[in-house]
Write an enzyme that holds these catalytic residues in place. Sequence first.
Site, mmCIF file in Angstrom:
data_model
loop_
_atom_site.group_PDB
_atom_site.id
_atom_site.type_symbol
_atom_site.label_atom_id
_atom_site.label_comp_id
_atom_site.label_asym_id
_atom_site.label_seq_id
_atom_site.Cartn_x
_atom_site.Cartn_y
_atom_site.Cartn_z
ATOM 1 N N TYR A 113 -2.370 9.265 1.095
ATOM 2 C CA TYR A 113 -1.481 8.280 1.699
ATOM 3 C C TYR A 113 -1.203 8.722 3.297
ATOM 4 O O TYR A 113 -1.384 8.168 4.336
ATOM 5 C CB TYR A 113 -0.250 7.699 0.949
ATOM 6 N N LYS A 117 -2.362 7.573 6.816
ATOM 7 C CA LYS A 117 -1.522 6.936 7.996
ATOM 8 C C LYS A 117 -1.786 7.850 9.328
ATOM 9 O O LYS A 117 -1.328 7.354 10.194
ATOM 10 C CB LYS A 117 -0.054 7.028 7.525
ATOM 11 N N THR A 150 9.090 -4.152 0.010
ATOM 12 C CA THR A 150 7.823 -4.858 -0.393
ATOM 13 C C THR A 150 7.355 -4.267 -1.688
ATOM 14 O O THR A 150 7.933 -3.397 -2.247
ATOM 15 C CB THR A 150 6.922 -4.892 0.900
#
Length: 238
Positions: A113, A117, A150
């Site tokens: 991840y 990014k 989220t």
Amino acid sequence: VEFLYCDLASMKSIRQFVQRFRAKNCPLHVLVNNAGVMLVPERKTEDGFEEHFGLNYLGHFLLTNLLLDTLKQSGTHSHNARIITVSSATHYVGKLHLNDLQSRCSYSPHGAYAQSKLALVLFTYRLQHLLTANGSHVTANVVDPGVVNTELYKHVFWVVKVAKWMTAWLFFKTPEEGASTSIYAAVSPEMEGAGGCYLYNEERTKSADIAYDEELQRRLWTESCKMVGISDEFNRVP
């Protein structure tokens, strides 16, 4: 508002989306690259890419490149078209493994991840360099939305989920608050003509030192072109 389907984990879907969009003969003034997954178990996209790298990064890389001509045609000297790419503070701890971008040697959800990014920041800086060198009326900036409440956290450990449930109201941004910096980058008069910026809380700030490595930016761009099957002619600018 009009909806067109696009699966960022599928190179075929991205190309089909671009064809449908171009057929409308619409200008494109703002492109926000915001899709993403986080900390997913090891798995691949339909094209065989590690999911973090394939969806978070390569999907946006291909989409942006296929839409560049339309963006260039839409921008003007006084009103640049704008590309906004959403990264994360996680990029500060990311490492780009050019010899193993698919994390085949050793898979870590956190590492994969963070790498995706970091790749988005490197991509943005290289893209802005190329746009400027070509005299294009298009700007590219990268945004850190902060920690937002989220469904992105659905793959974290259950202990983290419980902690998030208990503290989100205090420490996490709402989706509306998380979107504010992307919106600022997209429409603020203060950002007119400004590109190659890393933005957090609607302010320009410094990204990870490694993200400013121009050789790394070039190498990632070249490798990305090979992976998604597009020409690297744009990158021949010094």
